[in-house]
Design a protein around this motif. Structure first.
Motif, mmCIF file in Angstrom:
data_model
loop_
_atom_site.group_PDB
_atom_site.id
_atom_site.type_symbol
_atom_site.label_atom_id
_atom_site.label_comp_id
_atom_site.label_asym_id
_atom_site.label_seq_id
_atom_site.Cartn_x
_atom_site.Cartn_y
_atom_site.Cartn_z
ATOM 1 N N VAL A 199 0.829 -1.203 0.000
ATOM 2 C CA VAL A 199 0.000 0.000 0.000
ATOM 3 C C VAL A 199 0.865 1.255 0.000
ATOM 4 C CG1 VAL A 199 -1.639 1.357 1.362
ATOM 5 C CG2 VAL A 199 -1.988 -1.100 1.083
ATOM 6 N N PHE A 200 1.888 1.283 0.866
ATOM 7 C CA PHE A 200 2.733 2.471 0.967
ATOM 8 C C PHE A 200 3.582 2.674 -0.286
ATOM 9 C CE2 PHE A 200 1.227 2.956 5.107
ATOM 10 C CZ PHE A 200 1.682 4.152 5.631
ATOM 11 N N ALA A 201 3.833 1.609 -1.018
ATOM 12 C CA ALA A 201 4.564 1.745 -2.280
ATOM 13 C C ALA A 201 3.751 2.529 -3.303
ATOM 14 C CB ALA A 201 4.913 0.364 -2.833
ATOM 15 N N THR A 202 2.428 2.476 -3.204
ATOM 16 C CA THR A 202 1.586 3.254 -4.120
ATOM 17 C C THR A 202 1.514 4.716 -3.701
ATOM 18 O OG1 THR A 202 -0.523 2.921 -2.915
ATOM 19 C CG2 THR A 202 0.154 1.202 -4.461
ATOM 20 N N ARG A 203 1.754 4.990 -2.412
ATOM 21 C CA ARG A 203 1.667 6.367 -1.922
ATOM 22 C C ARG A 203 2.998 7.103 -2.008
ATOM 23 N NH1 ARG A 203 -1.587 4.997 3.705
ATOM 24 N NH2 ARG A 203 -3.379 3.929 2.746
ATOM 25 N N TYR A 204 4.088 6.362 -1.830
ATOM 26 C CA TYR A 204 5.427 6.965 -1.882
ATOM 27 C C TYR A 204 6.286 6.177 -2.873
ATOM 28 C CZ TYR A 204 3.492 8.685 2.511
ATOM 29 O OH TYR A 204 2.664 9.225 3.453
ATOM 30 N N PRO A 205 5.900 6.176 -4.142
ATOM 31 C CA PRO A 205 6.600 5.344 -5.136
ATOM 32 C C PRO A 205 8.041 5.781 -5.380
ATOM 33 C CG PRO A 205 5.074 6.848 -6.211
ATOM 34 C CD PRO A 205 4.808 6.967 -4.746
ATOM 35 N N ASP A 206 8.345 7.049 -5.105
ATOM 36 C CA ASP A 206 9.705 7.527 -5.347
ATOM 37 C C ASP A 206 10.732 6.826 -4.470
ATOM 38 O OD1 ASP A 206 8.086 9.108 -3.436
ATOM 39 O OD2 ASP A 206 10.016 10.049 -2.973
ATOM 40 N N LYS A 207 10.291 6.197 -3.390
ATOM 41 C CA LYS A 207 11.215 5.521 -2.481
ATOM 42 C C LYS A 207 11.660 4.154 -2.991
ATOM 43 C CE LYS A 207 9.508 7.741 1.749
ATOM 44 N NZ LYS A 207 8.960 7.528 3.114
ATOM 45 N N ILE A 208 10.912 3.600 -3.981
ATOM 46 C CA ILE A 208 11.273 2.256 -4.442
ATOM 47 C C ILE A 208 11.571 2.176 -5.934
ATOM 48 C CG2 ILE A 208 9.941 1.132 -2.609
ATOM 49 C CD1 ILE A 208 7.836 0.471 -4.717
ATOM 50 N N ASP A 209 11.052 3.132 -6.741
ATOM 51 C CA ASP A 209 11.272 3.016 -8.187
ATOM 52 C C ASP A 209 11.018 4.366 -8.855
ATOM 53 O OD1 ASP A 209 11.409 0.706 -10.475
ATOM 54 O OD2 ASP A 209 10.092 2.338 -11.092
ATOM 55 N N ALA A 210 11.921 4.783 -9.707
ATOM 56 C CA ALA A 210 11.797 6.081 -10.374
ATOM 57 C C ALA A 210 10.634 6.100 -11.365
ATOM 58 C CB ALA A 210 13.104 6.417 -11.094
ATOM 59 N N ASP A 211 10.440 4.999 -12.091
ATOM 60 C CA ASP A 211 9.332 4.943 -13.046
ATOM 61 C C ASP A 211 7.986 5.015 -12.342
ATOM 62 O OD1 ASP A 211 10.898 4.802 -15.326
ATOM 63 O OD2 ASP A 211 11.020 2.620 -15.278
ATOM 64 N N LEU A 212 7.873 4.322 -11.211
ATOM 65 C CA LEU A 212 6.624 4.356 -10.459
ATOM 66 C C LEU A 212 6.292 5.778 -10.020
ATOM 67 C CD1 LEU A 212 6.824 1.165 -8.186
ATOM 68 C CD2 LEU A 212 5.167 1.615 -10.000
ATOM 69 N N ALA A 213 7.305 6.532 -9.654
ATOM 70 C CA ALA A 213 7.104 7.915 -9.233
ATOM 71 C C ALA A 213 6.519 8.754 -10.369
ATOM 72 C CB ALA A 213 8.414 8.511 -8.737
ATOM 73 N N LYS A 214 6.883 8.419 -11.604
ATOM 74 C CA LYS A 214 6.339 9.136 -12.760
ATOM 75 C C LYS A 214 4.924 8.686 -13.095
ATOM 76 C CE LYS A 214 10.912 9.508 -14.948
ATOM 77 N NZ LYS A 214 11.715 9.095 -16.130
ATOM 78 N N TRP A 215 4.631 7.422 -12.847
ATOM 79 C CA TRP A 215 3.355 6.851 -13.268
ATOM 80 C C TRP A 215 2.206 7.112 -12.291
ATOM 81 C CZ3 TRP A 215 5.769 1.364 -14.376
ATOM 82 C CH2 TRP A 215 6.566 1.443 -15.527
ATOM 83 N N LEU A 216 2.530 7.201 -11.006
ATOM 84 C CA LEU A 216 1.472 7.284 -9.997
ATOM 85 C C LEU A 216 1.215 8.716 -9.558
ATOM 86 C CD1 LEU A 216 2.226 4.185 -7.765
ATOM 87 C CD2 LEU A 216 0.040 4.708 -8.842
#
Length: 324
Positions: free
Chosen positions: A235-252
């Motif tokens: 759940v927290f990976a969807t809220r703070y995606p920049d902490k685990i993946d750069a692409d996720l940070a752009k997508w979410l």
């Protein structure tokens, strides 16, 4: 028979008339025993309506179908107060709408405007309907299955995020394979013959008590601390995606709400119970996380421009988040 045997038998009977859509049937059972609502998305003719009709046919439960259209009114769903006159005296009495059934099919839910869609909000979340300042409880066995077409956007009203969040799962339905397609033709042909030769015949229906027994057993399913931590991490990976993946940070753009982790817990316990275990494993969580998260993510413009959908985002999250 145990409650699990009863539910598995129910799924088998439903699956006999829904060929090639085993995942949808399983998700329908999960929604039923987890006491949640389903949003089912797929092209016309993929047995979405047939699935819940088959469930109602094999379960001792009342089914109401509401065809959502642009001219539908909230009172057409919830019911309204009607004036009755008798013996020279008149009074208003509440006339229940179709929402007061056990299983509700909200067909093409995105074809009605927001005012009508919102009529489902209180019913789905609070399990009651308020009309004229008075609240009326809904049946103990109550599940909404809403359908929508993914390609027709003309004349539709996208569901607001607040209502999407009320659905426990968002199930996507695709085409069947060639063998299943041929089996579907034979099934419909045999049903036509059976209807002509034995009209009105119906099989025994499952007592809803089995559903309530199943829910009681599911509430006792064990979720270990590491599995709890894994759910929270997803759940927290969807809220703070920049902490685990750069692409996720752009997508979410917006992550999963607290209802997401509640849904993940409920559905994973129901899934483990269906598989015959009294504890939840990380694989159980992975098996259902797409259905629980799919409708709760708001993607960015960059994701839409790159044709990145929710499933690909969830795949990346599952890949990046380690099991404790």
């Amino acid at each position: 028979m145990s409650a699990r045997d009863d539910i598995l038998a129910l799924g088998k009977r439903v699956g006999q008339s829904i060929i090639g859509q085993d995942t949808m049937v399983e998700r329908l059972l999960l929604g039923l025993i987890a006491n949640g609502h389903l949003l089912v998305e797929g092209l016309p003719g993929l047995a979405k309506t047939r699935a819940i009709k088959s469930l109602a046919k094999n379960l001792d439960a009342e089914l109401s179908r509401v065809q959502f259209t642009p001219d539908l009114l909230p009172a057409d769903i919830t019911g309204s107060e009607i004036y009755f006159s008798e013996g020279g005296k008149g009074e208003f009495k509440f006339q229940q709408g179709p929402i007061f059934a056990n299983l509700i099919l909200a067909d093409e839910v995105n074809r009605a405007p927001a005012k009508v869609q919102s009529a489902l909000l209180e019913a789905m979340e609070e399990r009651q309907v308020t009309v004229g300042g008075k609240s009326y409880p809904l049946p103990d066995l109550f599940m909404v299955m809403a359908t929508q077409n993914p390609i027709e956007q003309e004349g539709t009203y996208p569901l607001p995020e607040a209502q999407l969040d009320r659905f426990l799962m968002h199930v996507e339905v695709g085409y069947t394979d060639e063998q299943s397609e041929a089996a579907i033709m034979r099934l419909v042909r045999s049903e036509e013959t059976a209807t002509k030769s034995k009209p009105g015949k119906s099989d025994d229906k499952l007592d809803p008590k089995a559903v309530f027994d199943a829910r009681a057993e599911i509430s006792a399913i064990t979720v270990s601390k590491p599995v709890e931590d894994y759910m929270v991490a997803l759940v927290f990976a969807t809220r703070y995606p920049d902490k685990i993946d750069a692409d996720l940070a752009k997508w979410l753009q917006v992550g999963v709400s607290p209802r997401g982790v509640i849904g993940l817990d409920k559905v994973s316990r129901a899934y483990a119970w269906l598989k015959g275990r009294d504890y939840v494993t990380p694989d159980d969580v992975k098996a259902i996380v797409h259905d629980v998260f799919r409708h709760r993510l708001i993607l960015s413009y960059e994701a839409h421009a790159a044709d990145i959908g929710p499933d690909k985002v969830i795949d990346r999250i599952v890949e990046r988040v380690a099991v404790a």
